[in-house]
Scaffold this motif. Structure first.
Motif, PDB file in Angstrom:
ATOM      1  N   CYS A  75       0.885  -1.042   0.075  1.00 46.07           N
ATOM      2  CA  CYS A  75       0.069  -0.454  -0.087  1.00 46.07           C
ATOM      3  C   CYS A  75       0.812   1.229  -0.088  1.00 46.07           C
ATOM      4  CB  CYS A  75      -0.952  -0.053   1.277  1.00 46.07           C
ATOM      5  SG  CYS A  75      -1.993   1.286   1.588  1.00 46.07           S
ATOM      6  N   SER A  77      -0.977   4.143  -0.425  1.00 44.64           N
ATOM      7  CA  SER A  77      -1.963   5.514   0.595  1.00 44.64           C
ATOM      8  C   SER A  77      -1.268   6.143   1.877  1.00 44.64           C
ATOM      9  CB  SER A  77      -3.631   5.093   0.285  1.00 44.64           C
ATOM     10  OG  SER A  77      -3.550   4.832  -0.440  1.00 44.64           O
ATOM     11  N   VAL A  79      -2.019   6.908   4.105  1.00 46.00           N
ATOM     12  CA  VAL A  79      -2.178   6.696   6.411  1.00 46.00           C
ATOM     13  C   VAL A  79      -0.652   5.526   6.338  1.00 46.00           C
ATOM     14  CG1 VAL A  79      -2.836   5.440   8.323  1.00 46.00           C
ATOM     15  CG2 VAL A  79      -4.160   6.751   6.270  1.00 46.00           C
ATOM     16  N   CYS A  80      -0.744   4.500   5.228  1.00 39.63           N
ATOM     17  CA  CYS A  80       0.892   3.397   4.959  1.00 39.63           C
ATOM     18  C   CYS A  80       1.870   4.567   4.585  1.00 39.63           C
ATOM     19  CB  CYS A  80       0.692   2.614   4.256  1.00 39.63           C
ATOM     20  SG  CYS A  80      -0.975   1.136   4.987  1.00 39.63           S
ATOM     21  N   CYS A 116      -5.091   2.348  -0.977  1.00 43.43           N
ATOM     22  CA  CYS A 116      -5.336   1.815   0.533  1.00 43.43           C
ATOM     23  C   CYS A 116      -6.463   0.888   0.182  1.00 43.43           C
ATOM     24  CB  CYS A 116      -6.800   2.709   1.180  1.00 43.43           C
ATOM     25  SG  CYS A 116      -7.362   2.269   2.286  1.00 43.43           S
ATOM     26  N   LEU A 117      -6.039  -0.110   0.665  1.00 45.69           N
ATOM     27  CA  LEU A 117      -5.943  -2.017   1.170  1.00 45.69           C
ATOM     28  C   LEU A 117      -7.273  -1.825   2.383  1.00 45.69           C
ATOM     29  CD1 LEU A 117      -2.588  -3.789   1.178  1.00 45.69           C
ATOM     30  CD2 LEU A 117      -4.311  -3.173  -0.729  1.00 45.69           C
ATOM     31  N   GLY A 118      -7.589  -0.808   2.779  1.00 43.54           N
ATOM     32  CA  GLY A 118      -8.335  -0.811   3.993  1.00 43.54           C
ATOM     33  C   GLY A 118      -8.298  -1.787   5.434  1.00 43.54           C
ATOM     34  N   GLN A 119      -6.754  -1.622   5.409  1.00 43.40           N
ATOM     35  CA  GLN A 119      -6.524  -1.666   6.752  1.00 43.40           C
ATOM     36  C   GLN A 119      -5.438  -0.402   7.543  1.00 43.40           C
ATOM     37  OE1 GLN A 119      -6.213  -5.037   7.550  1.00 43.40           O
ATOM     38  NE2 GLN A 119      -7.661  -5.200   6.427  1.00 43.40           N
ATOM     39  N   CYS A 120      -6.095   0.399   7.289  1.00 46.16           N
ATOM     40  CA  CYS A 120      -5.275   2.533   7.773  1.00 46.16           C
ATOM     41  C   CYS A 120      -5.121   1.754   8.859  1.00 46.16           C
ATOM     42  CB  CYS A 120      -6.532   3.288   7.367  1.00 46.16           C
ATOM     43  SG  CYS A 120      -6.893   2.886   5.653  1.00 46.16           S
ATOM     44  N   SER A 125       0.939  -1.941   5.246  1.00 45.85           N
ATOM     45  CA  SER A 125       0.385  -3.289   5.071  1.00 45.85           C
ATOM     46  C   SER A 125       0.166  -3.330   3.734  1.00 45.85           C
ATOM     47  CB  SER A 125      -1.288  -2.600   5.102  1.00 45.85           C
ATOM     48  OG  SER A 125      -1.924  -2.401   6.239  1.00 45.85           O
TER      49      SER A 125
HETATM   50  S1  FES Z   1      -3.439   3.453   3.588  1.00 45.93           S
HETATM   51 FE1  FES Z   1      -2.693   2.126   3.789  1.00 45.93          FE
HETATM   52  S2  FES Z   1      -4.564   0.621   4.188  1.00 45.93           S
HETATM   53 FE2  FES Z   1      -4.871   2.183   4.398  1.00 45.93          FE
END
Ligand code: FES
Length: 153
Positions: A75, A77, A79-80, A116-120, A125
């Protein structure tokens, strides 16, 4: 099952295009859409080849080139990224000996990036095939990849 047989399991409506492409990719041993399969799909759905190739090329979930048995999606995105996910990319590249977008010579792994994998809440992740791995660290990545390498199938 042949490509033609697989495609003909679906109704010949154009709204089945994505379903057919998913089925073709998921059943190919190298997880990609071949030119022949796309042409067969176009014929079956009575669409132009350009339209089918355009859809297959538009979505990042589809690949037009051969990939490894295990597809790693890291990921990238926000947050990651904040949780140092980007620093995990060179770690994975180092462990596999390839760059992002490439496949290992033994055909076992392909490394890709993903949104985003929905694991923020458990970042950083990645996914390998359909399985999610969270709280990534260099040690965790080495352990996970070693486990996948030792799998027989
Ligand atoms: S930003 Fe990586 S899982 Fe949401």
């Amino acid at each position: 099952m042949s490509t033609q047989e697989l495609i003909r399991q679906f109704d010949p409506g154009q709204d089945n295009l994505l379903n057919i492409l998913h089925a073709l990719q998921n059943t190919h041993p190298q997880s990609y859409l071949t030119e022949e399969a796309l042409e067969e799909t176009a014929r079956y759905l009575k669409m132009t080849k350009a339209a089918v190739f355009g859809v297959a090329g538009y979505y990042s979930m589809f690949s037009l080139k051969p990939r490894g048995r295990h597809i790693i999606r890291i990921c990238i995105s926000p947050v990651c990224e904040i949780m140092k996910g980007n620093s995990m990319i060179p770690v994975i590249e180092g462990v596999l000996g390839i760059k992002t977008g490439e496949t290992t010579k033994d055909g076992l792994f392909t490394l890709e990036t993903a949104e985003c994998l929905g694991q923020c809440h458990e970042a950083p992740s990645m996914m390998i095939n359909d399985k999610v791995f969270n709280h990534l660290s260099e040690e965790r990545i080495r352990e996970v990849i070693t486990n996948f390498r030792s799998q027989k199938s």
